[in-house]
Scaffold this active site. Structure first.
Site, PDB file in Angstrom:
ATOM      1  N   GLY A  34      34.115  39.955  40.143  1.00 53.43           N
ATOM      2  CA  GLY A  34      33.322  38.934  40.841  1.00 53.43           C
ATOM      3  C   GLY A  34      32.903  37.854  39.870  1.00 53.43           C
ATOM      4  N   PRO A  35      32.115  38.198  38.854  1.00 51.85           N
ATOM      5  CA  PRO A  35      31.775  37.193  37.841  1.00 51.85           C
ATOM      6  C   PRO A  35      33.050  36.813  37.074  1.00 51.85           C
ATOM      7  CG  PRO A  35      30.231  39.029  37.791  1.00 51.85           C
ATOM      8  CD  PRO A  35      31.388  39.442  38.650  1.00 51.85           C
ATOM      9  N   LEU A  36      33.351  35.535  37.047  1.00 52.21           N
ATOM     10  CA  LEU A  36      34.675  35.114  36.614  1.00 52.21           C
ATOM     11  C   LEU A  36      34.917  35.377  35.133  1.00 52.21           C
ATOM     12  CD1 LEU A  36      34.702  31.969  38.865  1.00 52.21           C
ATOM     13  CD2 LEU A  36      35.934  34.098  39.231  1.00 52.21           C
ATOM     14  N   ASP A  75      42.498  30.575  38.435  1.00 55.68           N
ATOM     15  CA  ASP A  75      42.281  29.558  37.405  1.00 55.68           C
ATOM     16  C   ASP A  75      41.058  29.835  36.542  1.00 55.68           C
ATOM     17  OD1 ASP A  75      44.367  27.426  37.827  1.00 55.68           O
ATOM     18  OD2 ASP A  75      43.611  27.664  39.863  1.00 55.68           O
ATOM     19  N   ASN A 105      47.312  28.294  41.906  1.00 55.54           N
ATOM     20  CA  ASN A 105      47.254  27.386  43.065  1.00 55.54           C
ATOM     21  C   ASN A 105      46.589  26.057  42.715  1.00 55.54           C
ATOM     22  OD1 ASN A 105      44.423  27.792  43.247  1.00 55.54           O
ATOM     23  ND2 ASN A 105      44.710  29.587  44.558  1.00 55.54           N
ATOM     24  N   HIS A 182      39.211  27.835  49.910  1.00 56.79           N
ATOM     25  CA  HIS A 182      38.727  28.793  48.904  1.00 56.79           C
ATOM     26  C   HIS A 182      37.746  29.810  49.466  1.00 56.79           C
ATOM     27  CE1 HIS A 182      37.669  30.041  44.739  1.00 56.79           C
ATOM     28  NE2 HIS A 182      36.539  30.343  45.326  1.00 56.79           N
ATOM     29  N   GLU A 342      31.592  38.466  21.011  1.00 60.87           N
ATOM     30  CA  GLU A 342      30.659  39.459  21.536  1.00 60.87           C
ATOM     31  C   GLU A 342      30.871  39.697  23.028  1.00 60.87           C
ATOM     32  OE1 GLU A 342      29.778  36.650  19.995  1.00 60.87           O
ATOM     33  OE2 GLU A 342      29.046  37.309  18.040  1.00 60.87           O
TER      34      GLU A 342
END
Lengths: 616, 616
Positions: A34-36, A75, A105, A182, A342
């Site tokens: 979820g967190p990119l 991306d 995309n 999206h 880190e």
């Protein structure tokens, strides 16, 4: 996953196993994403785990561990720093069992990727040590994608593989190629149209065509067959390599191979001379790491500072790196040089921990301050109930000359508030032993062990590792005490010495409580808590710590704490600069105690006092 | 900087201006560095500032702003994610006024860079849109370095320039090429030897040879001349372009060009229907951004979610990008697409803010949860007293379906504890206006304005922007109140509605306090604090917030809060799942009030109560 479960996506059903982002709680989900940028780093960890376990346990004819790691990215994973750090490491380690499919995309929430990124992605991946494959028409050329996957799987490049697949977001819909595709739903009309184009009945929803069922019909049987083959292989391996097989079986079950608490030095074996708790941590952890092969220990380029190297350790490296660079190590290695990364260190460690949970226990290390860089990944570990031990040294203004950029003031407030995480700040060697016992025992919880750069007075007469397990405990009891001093970590020495001065010069009797871990203390009974903090007698409680005091108000009526960033000075001078001297602390506590006696504790309810008036 | 000052490095002198890492407090230091990767990102911000101001104010014959940004980096800046994000953006924006000198000594604390990094750095920089120059012998070939710098300065590539300078760490010393040369002092013998080799007297320290003084003898005069030339240019510019010159002069002084508070909509102009505070923020900020040219507003790829686009905004882009990508914008643009790079967004913004402090006010935006990615840079902004406004939306479990990875629980604890930062969580439109007034007024302090995704009830009858300036204020007063309910941000609605139920069903009279900012409240008088929290009457105080409660214990006796991570459910359902319903809250508060009445508040001292017993 049933069709009914699929329907629960974005619904109010609390039994849904289709949350907004994939979550590890549910079978078949390796990691919560979820967190990119976290996902690609997790994938690097999963691929590392395979390489490491294969190198450790596989024998000729016995490929116990040999899976590929397949990872799909968008991306964002190529823009987020944590992703870029992980990509660099995967190339360095030549993880040729990692295959990343880039759904290219060229659309993010804001619109075209060109708004914020016009680099040559393929060239960047090549420069980072990856093999690059391309699929020009990912929208329709299914065979092309399959061919690329097959090529990636059988590649002999000795590199991780990046498959750049050109696609169109929302292909076939009215919002094809548009950022609108999206996050928002397409709408009934557009969905109906899409179904028509794809040869489905637009009136029907949640229908799987028979052709698809047929195509996958033998999956279960194939799976069962593969599993039974593997079970047979493991059984045969057991005959050939009984010791290794036992160890492997134990690890897969998530268990440590022996009575590990006995590996930790006893109180008597620990030093009594002033010792930095970062050294204490080495004394405790290194024998564990030497013996427990679950542990993979690494550092974000601070080997000389964090003391996590054990005698005879092997580095985790690609074996062919040796002739090129003069580096030693191979994939059996359990010491990891993460470089100055880190965030990836913690994120990749989540992947290591998630690979058949319990098989690998990652131990990371850096300065405490730089666990702020790693925080998003530490959080993901806590959320996923992945055990990891984070060795966080240089944890106070005692860090000294490096200055305010390196002196944590507010960071403990984050980690003390973070669910399912133990932030443990031991006061001496014995408490450091207790911190490791707590961290190793917490198999569903990551821990941060917070350690000093500077030497700390040892208190073998007072400190107890069993006390750490309870979060807080009475360090020095005192009859008819006027005040409870709460000492924490490297500031315990101020509590103990201020107690003496309070007695000698201020006629104040103080007891001392050591409070290494708030989360562990919260798990204790009301009775225990009331006793440690003397809630019944109602004497005032003062916490002494060189951090922002936020959160201590639960346990104390006043605090001797920091209200600003730190300052570049030698450690001892930094303490003095900010008013951390035995005399000043005793004097301020003495005044407070007198005030309380005169006015009655009741007057102080809801009026937490900041006793450190030293302002800079 | 005097020789005497140089001697204070690593000393106990509190008047030292030679701290362990360069600090912005001291003249000639553009930004505080130390945490790795921040510096190169700051440099990108400084170069952006030049480009932007030049495009905005320069006219033919009037190059008011035309400096280059020179930045020296080591290996870490090329490993840290934040550095990599910034490098990608500098290439994208074609910042050809940025020159980065890479001190390529291939040594980090752990030893050879090859331990953790074997990528092709030059190829990676080229792929990222940079021009690459090389200096093979940086140890001795001074002319080669100078030639490269000159080439970089006059380059016509239209790209940022990366000069890869091969060097040896500790060159000439006994530890040359060794990690030992990184942090430890060389020792007297080795220093003496080094001096001898370099032609210095080994007996003397802190001596600047006359030849060096001679070489730099005209620096002061040259500087004065350049300054007076520039002053003349600005004066002439003032005759030619009086309006622009006035604006420029005001900005350089760090002042806003007009009575900006009047640009903010009045309470009467703000909506009264339920409104998400992320929308409120747009209503308040967009008119400001349209008029105040100090403001550069950007987003980490969340334009559709954060509502920070004003009518007629221009994107900050290289103008030549247009024909290639169909993107609009140029360097005059004040809307920044940062891509999915929260950390670089904040770190580069520090550079923007540091460029003649006050000239540019950066406004960043993302989901609150992802300000954990940005936290190290937000901290550096607070430490450097750089004003910035961080728009943090989706700030509670009300974020909903995205699930626990996107629902902040513990993050506010960090930012409430961080020195010199305002974390402001407004409850409605009017308070959002107050939040912006506070943030814009805090010229030495960054602010995070924390906003909801979901619609919030508006309380024009209770909310006051002036109240926000005080951190907390009485929202609903009540005679003979039994309890004070503290409502925060999007959970204010629970406080107001629970108050009604408490009155109707539990015979409990509650007053309500709104508490948007702890830091601002701490600055108020004891009298004001005592009045708002009713410390004198001693009625219990209950805070209601869907966060970890840590830190609220200072202001409350009990909390209705979160003790776990969140859950993927539609926002309203997520609140219900975690026990945030008016009835349940009223019922638990009612019980607590009864208990307090029966036993006396004194019994509850030091025994903070968690009233939310909903556990998942």
């Amino acid at each position: 996953m049933t069709l009914d479960q699929l329907k629960s996506y974005h619904s109010t059903r609390t039994d849904s196993i289709c949350p907004g982002h994939p979550e590890i709680e549910h079978e078949g989900i390796e990691v919560t994403t979820g967190p990119l940028g976290q996902g690609i780093a997790n994938a690097v960890g999963l691929a590392m785990a395979t390489k490491h376990l294969a190198a450790t346990y596989n024998k000729p004819g016995f490929d116990l561990v040999n899976n590929k790691t397949w990872c799909m990215i968008g991306d964002a994973c190529l823009q987020e720093g944590v992703g870029l750090e992980a990509i660099s490491l995967a190339g360095h380690w030549r993880l040729d069992n990692l295959i990343v499919m880039y759904d290219n995309n060229q659309i993010t929430c804001d619109g075209s990727v060109d708004l914020a990124n016009t680099e040559d992605v393929n060239a960047k991946m090549t420069a980072s040590g990856w093999e690059v494959l391309e699929v020009a028409d990912g929208d329709h050329n299914v065979e092309g994608i399959v061919a690329a996957l097959v090529a990636a799987r059988s590649s002999k490049s000795g590199k991780p593989v990046f498959i750049n697949i050109k696609t169109t977001i929302g292909v076939g819909s009215k919002v094809a190629g548009d950022a609108k595709a999206h996050g928002a739903a397409l709408g009934a009309d557009d969905v109906a149209n899409l179904k028509k184009v794809a040869g489905f009945d637009p009136e029907q929803s949640f229908v799987v065509p028979d052709a698809v069922y047929d195509f996958f019909s033998d999956v279960k049987a194939r799976g069962r067959e593969l599993e039974s083959e593997w079970d047979g292989l493991v059984a045969a391996y057991g005959c050939e390599y009984p010791d290794l097989a036992d160890e492997f079986a134990l690890r897969v079950k998530g268990e440590f191979p022996e009575d590990w608490t006995k590996i930790i030095p006893t109180k008597e074996e620990l030093p009594t001379a002033p010792t930095a708790s970062r050294k204490s941590a080495g004394l405790v952890c290194n024998p564990l790491a030497a013996r427990l092969r679950n542990m993979m220990v690494g550092t974000a380029d601070l080997s000389p500072s964090v003391n996590m190297i054990w005698k005879g350790k092997t580095d985790f490296q690609h074996p062919d790196l040796r002739p090129t660079c003069g580096i030693t190590g191979d994939y059996t290695g359990r010491y990891i040089h993460w470089g100055i990364r880190e965030h990836a260190m913690a994120a990749i460690s989540n992947g290591l921990a998630a690979f058949k949970k319990g098989t690998i226990l990652p131990v990371t290390s850096s300065f405490f301050m730089f666990y702020l860089y790693a925080a998003p990944a530490v959080r993901m570990g806590a959320l996923q109930r992945l055990q990891a031990i984070h060795i966080a040294t240089h944890d106070s203004i005692g860090t000294g000359e490096d200055g305010p950029t390196h002196q944590p003031i507010e960071l403990a407030a984050l980690y003390r508030a973070m669910p399912n995480l133990l932030y443990i700040r031991p006061a001496d060697c014995e408490e450091t032993a207790g911190a490791f016992v707590a961290a190793l025992s917490a198999t569903e919880t990551p821990s941060i062990i917070s350690l000093s750069r500077q030497n700390l007075t040892q208190y073998p007469q007072y400190s107890r590792r069993e006390g750490v397990a309870k979060g807080a405990y009475v360090f020095i009891e005192q009859e008819d005490a006027d005040v409870t001093l709460i000492g924490v970590g490297s500031e315990m020495c101020f509590a103990v010495r201020a107690r003496e001065i309070l007695r000698e010069k201020h006629n104040v009797k103080a007891r001392v409580v050591s409070f290494p871990c708030q989360r562990l203390f919260e798990k204790q009974s009301r009775e225990y808590k009331a006793e440690v903090l003397q809630l019944r007698t109602g004497i005032p409680r003062v916490v002494i710590e060189a951090y922002a005091v936020n959160g201590w108000e639960r346990y104390a009526d006043a605090g001797y704490s920091m209200s600003s960033f730190g300052h570049s000075l030698p450690g001892a001078a930094a303490y003095e600069y900010f008013g951390y001297t035995d005399e000043l602390i005793a004097s301020r506590v003495g005044e407070f105690v007198r005030e309380v006696k005169e006015q009655g504790m009741e007057q102080f309810r809801g009026d937490f006092r900041d006793l450190n008036v030293t302002q800079h």
